[in-house]
Scaffold this motif. Structure first.
Motif, short mmCIF file in Angstrom:
data_model
loop_
_atom_site.label_atom_id
_atom_site.label_comp_id
_atom_site.label_asym_id
_atom_site.label_seq_id
_atom_site.Cartn_x
_atom_site.Cartn_y
_atom_site.Cartn_z
N ASP A 122 -5.91 -13.95 -41.66
CA ASP A 122 -5.07 -13.57 -40.52
C ASP A 122 -3.62 -13.52 -41.00
OD1 ASP A 122 -3.78 -13.16 -38.17
OD2 ASP A 122 -4.50 -14.97 -37.16
N THR A 123 -3.02 -12.35 -40.94
CA THR A 123 -1.66 -12.15 -41.50
C THR A 123 -0.57 -12.15 -40.43
OG1 THR A 123 -1.92 -9.74 -41.39
CG2 THR A 123 -2.59 -10.82 -43.45
N TYR A 124 -0.89 -12.59 -39.23
CA TYR A 124 0.08 -12.55 -38.14
C TYR A 124 1.34 -13.35 -38.47
CZ TYR A 124 2.18 -13.20 -33.52
OH TYR A 124 3.06 -13.25 -32.47
N VAL A 125 1.15 -14.59 -38.94
CA VAL A 125 2.30 -15.46 -39.24
C VAL A 125 3.10 -14.90 -40.41
CG1 VAL A 125 3.00 -17.76 -40.00
CG2 VAL A 125 1.15 -17.51 -38.34
N ILE A 126 2.42 -14.45 -41.45
CA ILE A 126 3.13 -13.90 -42.61
C ILE A 126 3.90 -12.65 -42.23
CG2 ILE A 126 2.80 -12.77 -44.86
CD1 ILE A 126 0.69 -14.76 -45.51
N ASN A 127 3.32 -11.82 -41.36
CA ASN A 127 4.04 -10.63 -40.92
C ASN A 127 5.30 -11.01 -40.14
OD1 ASN A 127 4.08 -7.58 -40.39
ND2 ASN A 127 4.19 -8.41 -38.32
#
Length: 302
Positions: free
Chosen positions: A189-194
């Motif tokens: 899940d890349t939400y935080v990194i984005n």
């Protein structure tokens, strides 16, 4: 190659998959890249060897041209070579290096543009204190801060990219390794990194753009009490800077201040700020700057 659920290399999709169009891409971007090198290196040599271009504005222009050469070199040669390659393979390490380098020199471009706007603000709005504020020592210190800030920014981008696990597929839908297209390949899940990328790259682009616009609003406002000739000269210089700012920042803001979604024009937008702007910067500055053109003529004659 994908082994043990880890990617050791990526495949760049490039600008096009059409064999005929790839030859056109090779020819066009080879010419554009060579022109970028020629113009920017000419500016570097001219400023370095000309005694008449010793003011802070040309000191910063020197570093803008240097950064443009490096920024373009991080992406253009790979795009040119890949246009004639059947498989556009880039190793994981090379991908991370390209990601770091493009953000390092791209961020340096941003900071130098801010320094150039600050120089123009002091020269036009505080002319009596100009030599004190923009002393040689302060100019060198400001450039060193720009290098340091660029390193911190690009290191953060690299850290975020290194945190991404890749399990396959390994085809990057772009012509160079940037953290945004890499997010689409990560098996997490890349939400935080984005969000972190937006706060990093997006914030730098947007805040810098706002700072630059505000500085030029102050500059243009201060010109109202100048003579016609003074207004014309200052307005001409500021117009050049504003053109560069719009050409560079609008594509960057479009790319780095949005959710990780893909648009058909993404690659062309990236072409504009990674290859187009380094080509246009020297043309804009030299075509509108009599001092630089005269110094170039003297250099060529000698």
């Amino acid at each position: 190659m994908v082994t043990n659920h880890s990617v050791t290399e990526f495949i760049l999709s490039g600008l096009t998959q059409d064999a005929g169009k790839q030859k056109v891409v090779f020819g066009i971007f080879l010419i554009l890249y060579l022109m970028t090198l020629l113009w920017n290196i000419l500016i570097l040599v001219t400023i370095k060897r000309s005694q008449s271009l010793g003011s802070p504005m040309y000191f910063f222009l020197f570093y803008l041209s240097f950064s443009d050469v490096c920024f373009s070199t991080t992406t253009a040669p790979r795009l040119i070579v890949d246009a004639l390659s059947q498989r556009k393979i880039i190793s994981y390490s090379e991908c991370m290096i390209q990601n770091f380098s493009s953000h390092f020199f791209g961020c340096m471009d941003i900071f130098v543009l801010i320094l150039m706007s600050f120089d123009r603000y002091v020269a036009i709005c505080k002319p009596l204190r100009y030599r004190t504020i923009m002393s040689q020592h302060i100019c060198h210190a400001l450039v060193n801060l720009a290098w340091a800030g660029s390193f911190i920014h690009s290191s953060a981008q690299l850290f975020l990219a290194l945190k991404l696990p890749f399990c396959g597929p390994n085809v990057i839908d772009h012509f160079f390794c940037d953290v945004e297209p890499l997010l689409k390949l990560a098996c997490m899940d890349t939400y935080v990194i984005n969000l972190l990328i937006v706060f990093n790259s997006g914030a730098i682009c947007l805040l810098s753009f706002v700072i630059l616009l505000i500085s030029y609003i102050f500059i243009l406002h201060s010109l109202r009490n100048r003579s016609t000739e003074g207004r014309r000269k200052a307005f001409s210089t500021c117009t050049s800077h504003i053109i560069v700012i719009i050409l560079f920042f609008v594509p960057c803001i479009f790319t780095y201040t949005r959710p990780p979604t893909t648009f058909p024009m993404d690659k062309m937008v990236a072409v504009f700020y990674t290859i187009g702007t380094p080509l246009l910067n020297p043309l804009i500055y030299t075509l509108r700057n009599t001092e630089v053109k005269n110094a170039m003529r003297k250099l060529i004659v000698v």
